[in-house]
Scaffold this motif. Structure first.
Motif, PDB file in Angstrom:
ATOM      1  N   UNK A  37      35.842  21.327  36.695  1.00  0.00           N
ATOM      2  CA  UNK A  37      35.672  20.203  35.776  1.00  0.00           C
ATOM      3  C   UNK A  37      36.531  20.263  34.520  1.00  0.00           C
ATOM      4  N   UNK A  38      37.044  21.453  34.166  1.00  0.00           N
ATOM      5  CA  UNK A  38      37.731  21.579  32.876  1.00  0.00           C
ATOM      6  C   UNK A  38      38.620  22.816  32.888  1.00  0.00           C
ATOM      7  N   UNK A  39      39.211  23.110  31.726  1.00  0.00           N
ATOM      8  CA  UNK A  39      40.061  24.292  31.618  1.00  0.00           C
ATOM      9  C   UNK A  39      39.242  25.571  31.698  1.00  0.00           C
ATOM     10  N   UNK A  40      37.950  25.530  31.325  1.00  0.00           N
ATOM     11  CA  UNK A  40      37.109  26.723  31.328  1.00  0.00           C
ATOM     12  C   UNK A  40      36.895  27.223  32.755  1.00  0.00           C
ATOM     13  N   UNK A  67      44.847  24.253  32.519  1.00  0.00           N
ATOM     14  CA  UNK A  67      45.227  23.101  31.702  1.00  0.00           C
ATOM     15  C   UNK A  67      45.842  23.480  30.358  1.00  0.00           C
ATOM     16  N   UNK A  68      46.488  24.622  30.311  1.00  0.00           N
ATOM     17  CA  UNK A  68      47.174  25.031  29.084  1.00  0.00           C
ATOM     18  C   UNK A  68      46.265  25.480  27.964  1.00  0.00           C
ATOM     19  N   UNK A  69      44.964  25.594  28.228  1.00  0.00           N
ATOM     20  CA  UNK A  69      44.014  25.961  27.163  1.00  0.00           C
ATOM     21  C   UNK A  69      43.484  27.387  27.304  1.00  0.00           C
ATOM     22  N   UNK A 211      28.190  45.157  33.871  1.00  0.00           N
ATOM     23  CA  UNK A 211      28.831  44.011  34.507  1.00  0.00           C
ATOM     24  C   UNK A 211      28.506  42.715  33.775  1.00  0.00           C
ATOM     25  N   UNK A 212      27.321  42.645  33.156  1.00  0.00           N
ATOM     26  CA  UNK A 212      26.995  41.450  32.379  1.00  0.00           C
ATOM     27  C   UNK A 212      27.930  41.305  31.185  1.00  0.00           C
ATOM     28  N   UNK A 213      28.311  42.437  30.593  1.00  0.00           N
ATOM     29  CA  UNK A 213      29.292  42.406  29.493  1.00  0.00           C
ATOM     30  C   UNK A 213      30.641  41.951  30.030  1.00  0.00           C
ATOM     31  N   UNK A 214      31.010  42.438  31.214  1.00  0.00           N
ATOM     32  CA  UNK A 214      32.271  42.047  31.823  1.00  0.00           C
ATOM     33  C   UNK A 214      32.288  40.566  32.185  1.00  0.00           C
ATOM     34  N   UNK A 215      31.111  39.989  32.321  1.00  0.00           N
ATOM     35  CA  UNK A 215      30.985  38.586  32.715  1.00  0.00           C
ATOM     36  C   UNK A 215      30.948  37.638  31.529  1.00  0.00           C
ATOM     37  N   UNK A 216      30.445  38.089  30.383  1.00  0.00           N
ATOM     38  CA  UNK A 216      30.204  37.155  29.269  1.00  0.00           C
ATOM     39  C   UNK A 216      30.576  37.730  27.911  1.00  0.00           C
ATOM     40  N   UNK A 217      31.592  38.599  27.828  1.00  0.00           N
ATOM     41  CA  UNK A 217      31.973  39.084  26.517  1.00  0.00           C
ATOM     42  C   UNK A 217      32.724  38.008  25.755  1.00  0.00           C
ATOM     43  N   UNK A 218      32.781  38.135  24.427  1.00  0.00           N
ATOM     44  CA  UNK A 218      33.488  37.156  23.593  1.00  0.00           C
ATOM     45  C   UNK A 218      34.983  37.290  23.784  1.00  0.00           C
ATOM     46  N   UNK A 219      35.650  36.151  23.834  1.00  0.00           N
ATOM     47  CA  UNK A 219      37.103  36.156  23.986  1.00  0.00           C
ATOM     48  C   UNK A 219      37.756  36.615  22.685  1.00  0.00           C
ATOM     49  N   UNK A 220      38.864  37.330  22.837  1.00  0.00           N
ATOM     50  CA  UNK A 220      39.568  37.860  21.684  1.00  0.00           C
ATOM     51  C   UNK A 220      40.857  37.117  21.395  1.00  0.00           C
ATOM     52  N   UNK A 221      41.212  36.178  22.268  1.00  0.00           N
ATOM     53  CA  UNK A 221      42.468  35.470  22.075  1.00  0.00           C
ATOM     54  C   UNK A 221      42.333  34.380  21.030  1.00  0.00           C
TER      55      UNK A 221
END
Length: 221
Positions: A37-40, A67-69, A211-221
């Protein structure tokens, strides 16, 4: 003896209710899946495809799905997903299964890659994880001695009356991470009640949390 028999009957009833809840909710979630549905979710899906088909983490020809995001660019210009990789790692199993299992009778509507029959199998991941979260919630409520009627009502309201439904029908990371976290909570509660646990149980808890951390950690970019 009579008390043990009644306890076993109660356990069987709870298992039956849990199975029915799982099949009902997962069917609803999958029936309302809307593809990419989106870039995510596009970034998650691009990572799945490139890992399976290119044997690399670089998005390469699938970068348009992001989508470049939701991408990260290296100094040499290579594009990578900036999404947590846990969802894509599990998603590759569903994508590969789609290569050997029969094509779906009807393709999913999707913003990207709608002609790929494997997409329908990938979208099973959030549906199953979302239904799993609801079932574990039921198990927690029963562990707390909450009545079946109240537990089923609460789980149904949670599963169909909150944003959990939406997250269980799209390839975001939330459905899988919520399942991993609530399963960890349930197992921890069982350990506390038992007062002891085996090394394999603690290892499983560590894996689920990691694995939950690997699935939902905060993005650093």
């Amino acid at each position: 003896m009579a008390g043990w028999i009644e306890n076993q009957k109660s356990n069987v009833t709870d298992w039956l209710i849990a199975v029915l809840l799982f099949f009902f909710l997962s069917s609803v979630y999958y029936a309302t899946a809307s593809g990419i549905t989106s870039s995510n979710d596009g970034s998650h899906y691009a990572l799945i495809r490139t890992m399976v088909e290119n044997r690399t983490f670089a998005l390469e020809q699938f970068d348009d799905y992001a989508e470049g995001n939701d991408i990260a660019i290296t100094e040499d210009g290579r594009l990578f997903s900036d999404r947590p990789p846990g969802t894509a790692l599990i998603g590759t199993l569903f994508y590969m299964a789609g290569g050997v299992l029969p094509e779906p009778l009807q393709k999913l509507p999707s913003r990207h890659d709608d002609q790929n029959p494997r997409l329908a199998y990938v979208l099973m991941l959030p549906a199953l994880a979302g239904a799993g979260t609801a079932v574990v919630l039921y198990a927690i409520m029963r562990l707390l001695a909450i009545s079946r009627t109240a537990s089923v009502t609460a789980v149904t309201m949670f599963g169909l009356g909150t944003v959990h439904w939406k997250y269980s029908s799209v390839l975001f990371s939330h459905a899988l991470s919520s399942f991993l976290v609530i399963l960890t909570v349930y197992l921890s509660m069982r350990l506390v009640r038992q007062g002891h646990g085996k090394a394999v149980t603690f290892s499983l808890l560590g894996f689920l949390l990691g694995f939950s951390v690997l699935t939902e950690y905060s993005n650093l970019s």
